[in-house]
Design an enzyme around this catalytic site. Structure first.
Site, mmCIF file in Angstrom:
data_model
loop_
_atom_site.group_PDB
_atom_site.id
_atom_site.type_symbol
_atom_site.label_atom_id
_atom_site.label_comp_id
_atom_site.label_asym_id
_atom_site.label_seq_id
_atom_site.Cartn_x
_atom_site.Cartn_y
_atom_site.Cartn_z
ATOM 1 N N LYS A 1 85.832 12.567 4.024
ATOM 2 C CA LYS A 1 85.974 12.663 2.566
ATOM 3 C C LYS A 1 84.954 13.630 1.977
ATOM 4 O O LYS A 1 85.288 14.483 1.172
ATOM 5 C CB LYS A 1 85.758 11.284 1.901
ATOM 6 N N ARG B 1 86.409 2.138 -4.623
ATOM 7 C CA ARG B 1 86.385 1.550 -3.294
ATOM 8 C C ARG B 1 86.883 0.125 -3.306
ATOM 9 O O ARG B 1 86.937 -0.514 -2.259
ATOM 10 C CB ARG B 1 84.935 1.531 -2.847
ATOM 11 N N ARG C 1 76.961 12.592 13.326
ATOM 12 C CA ARG C 1 76.703 13.182 12.000
ATOM 13 C C ARG C 1 75.203 13.327 11.756
ATOM 14 O O ARG C 1 74.413 12.461 12.086
ATOM 15 C CB ARG C 1 77.297 12.299 10.906
ATOM 16 N N ARG D 1 71.853 9.053 9.259
ATOM 17 C CA ARG D 1 71.800 8.069 8.171
ATOM 18 C C ARG D 1 71.546 6.665 8.713
ATOM 19 O O ARG D 1 72.055 6.310 9.757
ATOM 20 C CB ARG D 1 73.128 8.084 7.397
ATOM 21 N N ARG E 1 81.127 -1.381 8.367
ATOM 22 C CA ARG E 1 81.677 -0.560 7.285
ATOM 23 C C ARG E 1 83.181 -0.411 7.446
ATOM 24 O O ARG E 1 83.915 -0.400 6.461
ATOM 25 C CB ARG E 1 80.991 0.810 7.260
#
Ligand code: AP5
Ligand code: MG
Length: 213
Positions: A13, A88, A127, A160, A171
């Site tokens: 996203k 969300r 990431r 992160r 998540r």
């Protein structure tokens, strides 16, 4: 043009929202980035949000909605925006719909970046994020020019806190329980568009551009 990006954590996203923002000259608004900036600056909001984020839970709607509505009321949002990570939950979507209706306005497109769960954990562990300017990289797919350093602002890149595999699984569960129902919500409004997020990022972007133009 008002666009919402939907999709699982790690679906891309943020990556696509930045490309849309640049091509169409509209701001990219990520509630996750706003929270992370607040955590970095140790604000009260940041400390509150961190409790939820570190466990992979959603930050409560009361906090999130206010931040988002304040942000979209700013001047640079007059010609539209691309929302990344908001709404969300169904209540968040309803607040946004109602706020826009008051101004005789509505979201134009909700773009679902579809990536199966199996691909997600691998993407997240690779990431690397810049907490200063919000840029994201992937150590294999989208590496920075110099390892560990942001191409755009020169800050150090980090993994992160919520990208650890066990938190990613949480998540994903939260996504399926609370966010996936938005796909039906926007389908009923007639504005849902789905793109195949497993393709490389340029191909995904081409799919999106053909929807928007
Ligand atoms: P948020 O920051 O929104 O995180 P998220 O939804 O979990 O999504 P991510 O940012 O992890 O993934 P992304 O889809 O943006 O993927 P990206 O482009 O980086 O939210 C974090 C937390 O904040 C939440 O858990 C919650 O606690 C809280 N929060 C935020 N908003 C909230 C709200 N509205 N209500 C309540 N709580 C809220 O890509 C992922 C990786 O894959 C990158 O490394 C990238 O380089 C790579 N990649 C991207 N595209 C491709 C591709 N096509 N091929 C290969 N690799 C790719
Ligand atoms: Mg993101």
């Amino acid at each position: 043009m008002k666009i919402i990006m939907l999709g699982a954590p790690g679906a891309g996203k943020g990556t696509q929202a930045k490309m849309i923002a640049e091509k169409y000259g509209i701001p990219h608004i990520s509630t996750g980035d706003i929270f992370r900036a607040n955590i970095k600056n140790a604000t009260e909001l940041g400390m509150e949000a961190k409790k939820y984020m570190d466990e992979g839970k959603l930050v409560p709607d009361e906090l999130t909605v206010k931040i988002l509505l304040d942000r979209v009321a700013q001047d640079d949002c007059k010609n539209g925006y691309v929302l990344d990570g908001f709404p969300r939950t169904i209540p968040q979507a309803e607040v946004l719909t109602a706020a826009l209706e008051k101004m005789n306005d509505a979201v134009d497109f909700a773009i679902d970046v579809n990536v199966p769960d199996e691909n997600i954990v691998n993407r997240m562990s690779g990431r690397r994020a810049c907490l200063t300017c919000g840029a994201t990289y992937h150590i294999v797919h989208i590496p920075p020019k110099q390892e560990g350093i942001c191409d755009k602002c020169g800050s150090a890149l980090v993994l992160r806190d919520d990208d650890k595999p066990e938190t990613v699984l949480n998540r994903l569960k939260v996504y399926h329980d609370q966010t996936q129902p938005l796909i039906d919500y926007y389908t009923e409004k007639g504005i849902l568009k789905t793109v195949d997020g497993t393709k490389d990022m340029q191909e995904v972007f081409e799919q999106i551009v053909s929807i928007l133009s």
